[in-house]
Write a protein that holds these residues in place. Structure first.
Motif, PDB file in Angstrom:
ATOM      1  N   MET A  87      21.044   0.170 -15.385  1.00 44.33           N
ATOM      2  CA  MET A  87      20.436  -1.354 -15.200  1.00 44.33           C
ATOM      3  C   MET A  87      19.385  -1.657 -14.809  1.00 44.33           C
ATOM      4  N   PRO A  88      18.597  -2.667 -14.596  1.00 43.86           N
ATOM      5  CA  PRO A  88      16.986  -2.516 -13.906  1.00 43.86           C
ATOM      6  C   PRO A  88      17.264  -2.690 -12.461  1.00 43.86           C
ATOM      7  N   MET A  89      16.225  -2.799 -11.654  1.00 45.09           N
ATOM      8  CA  MET A  89      17.427  -3.166 -10.720  1.00 45.09           C
ATOM      9  C   MET A  89      17.563  -3.960 -10.588  1.00 45.09           C
ATOM     10  N   PRO A  90      18.513  -4.202  -9.295  1.00 47.14           N
ATOM     11  CA  PRO A  90      18.639  -5.793  -8.623  1.00 47.14           C
ATOM     12  C   PRO A  90      17.906  -5.945  -8.089  1.00 47.14           C
TER      13      PRO A  90
ATOM     14  N   MET B 274      14.945  -8.964 -20.419  1.00 44.97           N
ATOM     15  CA  MET B 274      16.096  -8.047 -19.339  1.00 44.97           C
ATOM     16  C   MET B 274      16.653  -9.895 -18.855  1.00 44.97           C
ATOM     17  N   ASP B 275      16.786 -10.946 -19.484  1.00 45.66           N
ATOM     18  CA  ASP B 275      17.757 -12.052 -19.303  1.00 45.66           C
ATOM     19  C   ASP B 275      18.940 -11.625 -19.120  1.00 45.66           C
ATOM     20  N   GLU B 276      19.958 -10.708 -18.286  1.00 46.15           N
ATOM     21  CA  GLU B 276      20.404 -10.403 -17.949  1.00 46.15           C
ATOM     22  C   GLU B 276      20.919  -8.721 -16.964  1.00 46.15           C
ATOM     23  N   PRO B 277      20.219  -9.022 -15.604  1.00 48.41           N
ATOM     24  CA  PRO B 277      19.257  -7.839 -15.366  1.00 48.41           C
ATOM     25  C   PRO B 277      21.159  -6.956 -14.675  1.00 48.41           C
ATOM     26  N   ASP B 278      21.930  -7.981 -14.417  1.00 50.72           N
ATOM     27  CA  ASP B 278      23.484  -7.151 -13.777  1.00 50.72           C
ATOM     28  C   ASP B 278      23.839  -6.505 -14.613  1.00 50.72           C
TER      29      ASP B 278
END
Length: 101
Positions: free
Chosen positions: A72-75, A1-5
């Motif tokens: 999307m992962p939680m920010p 998850m290198d780009e979480p947003d």
């Protein structure tokens, strides 16, 4: 998850019970929107599937796979951000995670 947003295909969403952001597809009930959800392996409240994270026992909100467009992962905590990201509004799921070229 290198780009979480970044929005991602639902096929890659974690099914370990962790909370994620999801884009719910637009429908006759309204435009696309973002919700907080998790994968449930099933229990006395219902079968396995995606559930809204803010559901209370006895009032479980379940999403069918076709209702969900991406995740999307939680920010991380960010004091500059006071709201959820906008729902994905791309025309085609191929745009998620790149064109595949």
């Amino acid at each position: 998850m290198d780009e979480p947003d970044r929005w991602r295909h639902m096929a890659s969403a974690p099914k370990d019970g962790s909370r994620i952001l999801i884009t719910i597809r637009p429908s006759e009930q309204g435009p696309a929107e973002v919700d907080l959800a998790y994968w449930s392996n099933g229990d006395q409240a219902g079968p396995e599937g995606w559930r809204s994270s803010d559901s209370s026992p006895g009032r479980i909100i379940e999403y069918a796979e076709p209702e969900l467009k991406c995740w999307m992962p939680m920010p991380s905590a960010n004091l500059d951000r006071t709201s959820l990201p906008s729902a994905w509004e791309g025309d085609d799921a191929r745009e998620l995670d790149g064109s595949g070229i």
